[in-house]
Scaffold this active site. Structure first.
Site, PDB file in Angstrom:
ATOM      1  N   HIS A 149       0.853  -1.186   0.000  1.00  0.00           N
ATOM      2  CA  HIS A 149       0.000   0.000   0.000  1.00  0.00           C
ATOM      3  C   HIS A 149       0.892   1.240   0.000  1.00  0.00           C
ATOM      4  O   HIS A 149       1.724   1.413   0.890  1.00  0.00           O
ATOM      5  CB  HIS A 149      -0.895   0.023   1.240  1.00  0.00           C
ATOM      6  N   TYR A 195       4.151   0.191   5.065  1.00  0.00           N
ATOM      7  CA  TYR A 195       4.903  -1.043   5.288  1.00  0.00           C
ATOM      8  C   TYR A 195       3.988  -2.271   5.336  1.00  0.00           C
ATOM      9  O   TYR A 195       3.906  -2.970   6.324  1.00  0.00           O
ATOM     10  CB  TYR A 195       5.754  -0.935   6.559  1.00  0.00           C
ATOM     11  N   HIS A 196       3.336  -2.515   4.197  1.00  0.00           N
ATOM     12  CA  HIS A 196       2.437  -3.663   4.057  1.00  0.00           C
ATOM     13  C   HIS A 196       2.891  -4.586   2.926  1.00  0.00           C
ATOM     14  O   HIS A 196       2.093  -4.918   2.042  1.00  0.00           O
ATOM     15  CB  HIS A 196       1.005  -3.191   3.773  1.00  0.00           C
ATOM     16  N   PRO A 197       4.137  -5.027   2.878  1.00  0.00           N
ATOM     17  CA  PRO A 197       4.547  -5.914   1.796  1.00  0.00           C
ATOM     18  C   PRO A 197       3.840  -7.267   1.881  1.00  0.00           C
ATOM     19  O   PRO A 197       3.707  -7.840   2.958  1.00  0.00           O
ATOM     20  CB  PRO A 197       6.062  -6.057   2.006  1.00  0.00           C
TER      21      PRO A 197
END
Length: 625
Positions: free
Chosen positions: A353, A552-554
């Site tokens: 995101h 930080y949504h890998p």
């Protein structure tokens, strides 16, 4: 205890009202007082890091983060199974418990401190040093649930129905909702009594007990724009809400606290901290996972797995470890002289995101969250003694899920999310610049002129990006970080959708609820965007490519899919194709990223993954609740 409190009070008297001195004292005071709170109120001690490990366990879990902690807790419910949880980092501490101090956790020893590689095919992160965005990931028991902003958001029903439609039976919304509810102990009665929430689970969820007056304005602004104020984790997602968080009595509730501390006395569960896995041991003939190589206290060690090795190292760590072990793209592994065991699309399909950082608005009233106003000894004491006050704030007071013209016309699958924060980028400018990696020249030009202005901000995020990236190895050395190429904005529609979201954000500021505070956008352009007129498409695209901001949504680098999906790495039961006794259970298995924050969905994946293991080893009759 009274002596310690007295010494703290004395320290407060000695520093007077100097805000810089207070700010410097707060982390120390908070740590000491939170520790006292544990002794007084919380009977759950931290789990012990076992020093003498067994040579073999039934299950070896790599990674004690948002998913791994859940899997370890649930598998150890079977008394005759032995479970080892390997975690590369240390345990969480008292500072990690304090919501308002979350900014101090990034770039610490609990953070892997990853960075994206400089862009090649597209432009992004241009306002950051070296054109590289920081990607913090939890290197600590509890993983990124220890570093994050504690936002509890589940995504959209259609996300999961789409997973099933792609050939993943058992992953539709009706199938995964029970796992969200299984984990949850919701402390807000108006939510807990609905069909979408639950009480009594391990994971405490609650609204933040403190917020600024602007939080009410944010909800009212949503109504004025035609959106409903609702539980966006309930029947419908589109709308505005007060943020639900993984918080317990005003303190962080990580997955380590939720799932591991209550079961720390189970003799069949061993936890090994500061133990970094370096390779999965696989029998090349039988394609069976046999165990794990890891490094602890500078020494190479090996542990065998009788039943399964479970990889829960996250969307960066899991593909890295698979490729180091010979599972991944054949040509890529051969280029690094890694013997290939299975040729799979490991590391591809990276999604995140991403949005515009620093989207700031100025108001006249002194009601925002600023360090000088709220970080004082009185605030610390309120936090300790009443578990309330500004120190319970994790910064994101409200969420909204809105529809641009690119979203489905029925309005039920929003494509942009807002994180609302009633605080200034200057409130803790040194820490924010450190966390983002922003160039000093950019900060001094764009944000320093704000001075002590009262500001609030929106973070518009692209929920379903069309652009995908890749994780690949730089070296066969497990201690060399992989190449992280997010490939942001290679699809033009990603930029256009974000621009539409930004304009909805401008409309939020223009509502009567915010105009009563004389809200107006901060229009200082980035140095490279000065040639564009404010609020043109060119202006916003330039701004997005400079202050590229991710929360930080890998995900999605070990894609779940059916056998005929050439991009799939794991099947719908999370087993790696072509191998025995090896699963992945973490964010990397998502076929597509969910439309919302990823921590709650990853916990759900941990819950469901543990049940899949129980079903496979105990029979399909296993009870799921």
């Amino acid at each position: 205890m009274s002596a310690v409190l007295a010494s703290v009070a004395g320290a407060a008297l000695n520093i007077g009202t100097n805000p810089l001195a207070i700010a410097g004292l707060v982390p120390i005071v908070a740590a000491g007082l939170t520790f006292l709170r544990y002794l007084r109120f919380d009977p759950e001690d931290h789990p012990v890091s076992v020093q003498k490990l067994l040579p073999e366990y039934d299950f070896v879990i790599i990674g004690g983060g948002s998913a791994g902690a859940v899997v370890a807790s649930r598998l150890s419910e079977i008394a005759n199974w032995t479970v080892l949880l390997l975690e590369a980092g240390p345990d969480e501490n008292e500072v990690t418990d304090v919501p308002s101090l979350l900014g101090y956790l990034q770039l610490s020893n609990m953070d892997w401190m990853y960075q994206t590689s400089p862009p090649t095919d597209s432009q992004y992160c241009l306002a950051m040093i070296g054109d590289r965005c920081n990607w913090p990931r939890g290197k600590v028991l509890g993983g990124s649930s220890v570093l994050n902003a504690m936002v509890y958001a589940r995504g959209n029903k259609r996300d999961y129905d789409a997973w099933e439609a792609q050939g993943n039976p058992g992953w539709s919304y009706k199938d995964i909702l029970p796992y969200f509810r299984k984990s949850e102990d919701n402390r807000n009665p108006y939510l807990a009594r609905t069909d979408y929430h639950n009480s009594g689970g391990y994971l405490t969820v609650q609204e933040v007990p403190w917020r600024t007056p602007l939080a009410v304005a944010f909800l009212q602004a949503g109504k004025e724009l035609g959106y409903d104020v609702r539980d966006c984790n309930g029947e419908k997602q589109t709308g505005f809400m007060i943020t639900q968080t993984t918080m317990r009595r005003g303190h962080r509730c990580s997955t380590a606290k939720a799932f591991l501390r209550p079961v720390r006395h189970r003799e069949n569960l061993h936890i090994a901290l500061n133990s970094q896995a370096t390779k999965i041991i696989i029998d090349r003939r039988t394609k069976r996972a046999l165990g794990v190589k890891f490094v602890r206290s500078g020494r190479n060690k090996v542990v065998r797995a009788k039943r399964e090795v479970i990889l829960s190292a996250g969307a960066i760590g899991s593909p890295q470890l698979l490729m180091l072990s010979g599972i991944g793209p054949k040509e890529h592994l051969e280029s690094l002289n890694i013997p290939v065991i299975s040729d799979l699309k490991v590391g591809y399909n990276l999604q995140d995101h991403v949005g515009l950082g620093g989207f700031t608005f100025i108001i006249d009233d002194p009601i925002t969250f600023t360090r000088n106003r709220y970080q004082s000894i009185n605030v610390v004491m309120e936090y300790l003694l009443r578990e309330k006050g500004p120190m319970t704030s994790q910064g994101v007071e409200g969420l909204a899920f809105v529809n641009t013209k690119y979203a489905p016309k029925d309005g039920l699958w929003p494509d942009v999310q807002f994180h609302f924060a009633a605080s200034s980028i200057n409130s803790d400018s040194d820490q924010i610049r450190k966390i983002t990696g922003m160039r000093d020249s950019v900060y001094n030009t764009v944000y320093k002129p704000l001075g002590d202005a009262e500001t609030w901000s929106l973070l518009p995020l692209l929920l379903r990006p069309k652009s995908t990236g890749r994780i690949s190895l730089k070296s066969s050395n497990p201690f060399v970080y992989p190449d992280i190429n997010p490939n942001y904005f290679t699809h033009k529609e990603d930029i256009l959708t974000l621009i539409e979201g930004i304009r909805i954000g401008l409309n939020v500021s223009d509502t009567p609820s915010f105009k009563r505070f004389n809200s107006r956008p901060h229009k200082m352009p980035f140095p490279s965007c000065e040639q564009y007129e404010f609020d043109t498409d060119e202006y916003w695209e330039c701004s997005i490519r400079h202050f590229t901001f991710t929360i930080y949504h890998p995900t999605s680098t070990c894609k779940m899919g059916p056998e005929n999906d050439g991009d799939a790495v794991v099947n719908p039961r999370l087993k790696i194709y072509g191998l025995e006794n090896l699963r992945v259970i973490d964010a990397s298995i998502m076929p597509n990223i969910v439309s919302g924050n990823t921590n709650a969905p990853v916990i759900m994946i941990g819950e469901k993954g543990a049940d899949l293991i129980k079903e496979d080893w105990l029979g399909q009759h296993f009870r799921k609740t």
